[in-house]
Design a protein around this motif. Structure first.
Motif, PDB file in Angstrom:
ATOM      1  N   ASN A  82     -47.731 -15.343 -62.241  1.00 57.33           N
ATOM      2  CA  ASN A  82     -48.305 -14.877 -63.497  1.00 57.33           C
ATOM      3  C   ASN A  82     -48.511 -16.022 -64.487  1.00 57.33           C
ATOM      4  O   ASN A  82     -49.431 -15.974 -65.317  1.00 57.33           O
ATOM      5  CB  ASN A  82     -47.476 -13.715 -64.046  1.00 57.33           C
ATOM      6  N   LEU A  83     -47.705 -17.089 -64.358  1.00 59.56           N
ATOM      7  CA  LEU A  83     -47.972 -18.298 -65.135  1.00 59.56           C
ATOM      8  C   LEU A  83     -49.222 -18.992 -64.605  1.00 59.56           C
ATOM      9  O   LEU A  83     -50.018 -19.551 -65.373  1.00 59.56           O
ATOM     10  CB  LEU A  83     -46.748 -19.213 -65.089  1.00 59.56           C
ATOM     11  N   LEU A  84     -49.423 -18.939 -63.288  1.00 66.68           N
ATOM     12  CA  LEU A  84     -50.654 -19.468 -62.696  1.00 66.68           C
ATOM     13  C   LEU A  84     -51.877 -18.692 -63.201  1.00 66.68           C
ATOM     14  O   LEU A  84     -52.914 -19.293 -63.536  1.00 66.68           O
ATOM     15  CB  LEU A  84     -50.533 -19.397 -61.163  1.00 66.68           C
ATOM     16  N   LEU A  97     -49.049 -24.970 -66.926  1.00 67.36           N
ATOM     17  CA  LEU A  97     -48.736 -25.520 -65.596  1.00 67.36           C
ATOM     18  C   LEU A  97     -47.335 -26.132 -65.553  1.00 67.36           C
ATOM     19  O   LEU A  97     -46.772 -26.320 -64.470  1.00 67.36           O
ATOM     20  CB  LEU A  97     -49.786 -26.565 -65.204  1.00 67.36           C
ATOM     21  N   ALA A  98     -46.777 -26.435 -66.727  1.00 64.75           N
ATOM     22  CA  ALA A  98     -45.417 -27.001 -66.754  1.00 64.75           C
ATOM     23  C   ALA A  98     -44.335 -25.914 -66.728  1.00 64.75           C
ATOM     24  O   ALA A  98     -43.156 -26.211 -66.473  1.00 64.75           O
ATOM     25  CB  ALA A  98     -45.241 -27.865 -68.008  1.00 64.75           C
ATOM     26  N   GLN A  99     -44.703 -24.665 -66.971  1.00 61.89           N
ATOM     27  CA  GLN A  99     -43.684 -23.607 -67.107  1.00 61.89           C
ATOM     28  C   GLN A  99     -43.001 -23.224 -65.783  1.00 61.89           C
ATOM     29  O   GLN A  99     -41.801 -22.920 -65.783  1.00 61.89           O
ATOM     30  CB  GLN A  99     -44.269 -22.381 -67.823  1.00 61.89           C
ATOM     31  N   PRO A 100     -43.709 -23.185 -64.642  1.00 64.39           N
ATOM     32  CA  PRO A 100     -42.991 -22.863 -63.398  1.00 64.39           C
ATOM     33  C   PRO A 100     -41.847 -23.837 -63.134  1.00 64.39           C
ATOM     34  O   PRO A 100     -40.752 -23.424 -62.705  1.00 64.39           O
ATOM     35  CB  PRO A 100     -44.087 -22.954 -62.320  1.00 64.39           C
ATOM     36  N   ALA A 101     -42.057 -25.134 -63.388  1.00 64.73           N
ATOM     37  CA  ALA A 101     -40.975 -26.097 -63.169  1.00 64.73           C
ATOM     38  C   ALA A 101     -39.847 -25.884 -64.176  1.00 64.73           C
ATOM     39  O   ALA A 101     -38.666 -26.050 -63.840  1.00 64.73           O
ATOM     40  CB  ALA A 101     -41.515 -27.524 -63.256  1.00 64.73           C
ATOM     41  N   ALA A 102     -40.202 -25.492 -65.411  1.00 63.16           N
ATOM     42  CA  ALA A 102     -39.149 -25.210 -66.401  1.00 63.16           C
ATOM     43  C   ALA A 102     -38.269 -24.060 -65.906  1.00 63.16           C
ATOM     44  O   ALA A 102     -37.031 -24.098 -66.020  1.00 63.16           O
ATOM     45  CB  ALA A 102     -39.775 -24.870 -67.752  1.00 63.16           C
ATOM     46  N   ALA A 103     -38.901 -23.026 -65.325  1.00 65.13           N
ATOM     47  CA  ALA A 103     -38.124 -21.893 -64.797  1.00 65.13           C
ATOM     48  C   ALA A 103     -37.286 -22.337 -63.604  1.00 65.13           C
ATOM     49  O   ALA A 103     -36.095 -22.012 -63.500  1.00 65.13           O
ATOM     50  CB  ALA A 103     -39.072 -20.757 -64.390  1.00 65.13           C
ATOM     51  N   TRP A 104     -37.900 -23.108 -62.709  1.00 65.95           N
ATOM     52  CA  TRP A 104     -37.189 -23.547 -61.502  1.00 65.95           C
ATOM     53  C   TRP A 104     -35.997 -24.439 -61.859  1.00 65.95           C
ATOM     54  O   TRP A 104     -34.893 -24.274 -61.331  1.00 65.95           O
ATOM     55  CB  TRP A 104     -38.160 -24.277 -60.568  1.00 65.95           C
TER      56      TRP A 104
END
Ligand code: SR1
Ligand code: MG
Length: 409
Positions: free
Chosen positions: A280-282, A301-308
């Motif tokens: 959903n971020l994508l 695009l930086a948010q998935p890594a922040a979650a991970w």
């Protein structure tokens, strides 16, 4: 409309209902406003405002399940999903109280639960569509997934209580929705919801090429198997940005993030929650790319890594408290995190593609003008193909992974 064997709430009936439930009557003595605000696919939702016994402002939210899908009354759906959500809220609330709404009451007979009023928050998807940035939200969700996953897994719970919780939280009807909508119908000609031209002829060729690619279908089939069999932890089960409430920091309060709507919760692969969030971020990033909004594109695009990163840091911090440390070694932890990452990649592709291909699209793409919408849909499918099939994706750190996703948007 199908017959319903229990009383369905209306705006007019809510005050009497609250008076009939001691746990609610104690919270809100004078009701000044009741609004039905449900805009999801499944349930009725009422926001109730008023005053408590000391005349201070008070509020709560009632959520009632209907015996069918609200967005499609011809689709029967067991209202026991309301019980599943109450159970998940109790368990997740005990592990991550600051990241879910508080549960005030659960009425098993009328399939109603009452939760904290989060009217000072807004749904994250709507905020993203409006171009807002909530800098802490992705990391908060990474922590939420880690704390609830560790605390309900066989790492965090002793064998017997873990098995009892697993047995008490089976959720077949809602799992079947996900199996159908994410993993089956898009790839099955003739299945309900399999309609490559439903989103317009300008997307149909890209959709057909994607859903008939044998490599895509095999990778999705493997992800479906993981979803159906990998009972790792009591996961949220539907952690898209429409299942998250966000509130910016104010002079009086810190930024806040809450995962709500956990009716899909079941013992499943931890990577599924992270993957649905990444997807959903994508989709939000694809919107920014289609609008030429490069600042928001980079941020999204930086948010998935922040979650991970928040997920892995929190999970590692909890690891010393695991049961059976002699056998649950550091090697087991690393293997588990790697499995979560691989499950997340496949789940992200399945969720993002179904929002382009299937019958429950998202506002991130649907509110774009026509040519941009088709362009964004094609770009999302290209990104899904990369996530599912590219050998580089399987190895890349999550930051790099979403840089490469960005190259395709
Ligand atoms: C029939 S339910 C359709 C979708 O809405 C929910 O939020 C889930 O994402 C489900 O797939
Ligand atoms: Mg929902």
């Amino acid at each position: 409309m199908p017959d319903i064997a229990y009383d369905v709430l209306t705006v007019e009936a809510v005050p009497d209902y609250i008076r009939s439930r001691p746990a609610l009557a104690a919270r809100i003595e004078q009701i000044t406003d009741v609004r039905e605000v449900g805009d999801g696919n499944l349930n009725l939702v009422f926001v109730v405002s008023g005053k408590d016994g000391t005349s201070a402002p008070a509020g709560l939210v009632l959520k009632q399940s209907l015996p069918y899908v609200r967005a499609d009354p011809s689709w029967p759906m067991a209202p026991e999903r309301n019980h599943a959500e109450a159970r998940a809220l109790r368990v997740h609330g005990s592990l991550a109280a600051d990241l879910v709404p508080a549960l005030y009451d659960a009425d098993p007979d009328r399939f109603v639960l009452a939760v904290e009023d989060l009217s000072d928050h807004r749904v994250w998807r709507a905020a993203l569509v409006d171009g807002e940035r909530h800098d802490e939200a992705a990391a908060a969700l990474g922590r939420y997934v880690a704390r609830t996953a560790f605390g309900t897994s066989a790492f965090g719970l002793a064998s017997e209580p873990q098995k009892r919780l697993l047995a008490a939280t089976v959720n077949p009807a809602l799992c079947q929705i996900t199996e159908l909508l994410l993993f089956t119908a898009p790839y099955t000609p003739g299945a309900p919801g399999h309609d490559p031209v439903a989103r317009g002829t300008d997307l149909a060729a890209a959709i057909t090429a994607y859903v008939t690619d044998p490599d895509v279908v095999t990778a999705i089939g493997a992800a479906k198997w993981a979803f159906m069999t990998r009972a790792e932890a009591l996961i949220h089960g539907d952690l898209h940005t429409g299942s998250v409430m966000v509130r910016p920091a104010t002079a009086k309060a810190e930024e806040s993030t809450r995962a709500f709507d956990s009716e899909f919760a079941f013992y499943g692969p931890v990577g599924f929650d992270l993957g649905v969030l990444w997807a959903n971020l994508l989709l939000a990033a694809a919107r920014s790319a289609a609008l030429g909004d490069t600042d928001n594109l980079r941020w999204r695009l930086a948010q998935p890594a922040a979650a991970w990163n928040a997920f892995t840091e929190t999970f590692r911090a909890l690891w010393p408290g695991r049961v059976a440390p002699a056998t649950f070694t550091e090697g087991v932890l690393e293997g588990f995190l790697d499995q979560v990452r691989r499950d997340a990649l496949a789940a992200a592709a399945a969720e993002a593609a179904r929002r382009v291909v299937g019958p429950y699209p998202v506002a991130d793409l649907e509110t774009l003008p026509r040519p941009e919408r088709a362009q964004a849909g094609r770009a999302v499918l290209a990104a899904c193909r990369y996530l599912l099939l590219d050998p580089g994706a399987a190895r890349a750190p999550v930051e790099t992974l979403f840089d490469r996703v960005g190259d395709r948007l």
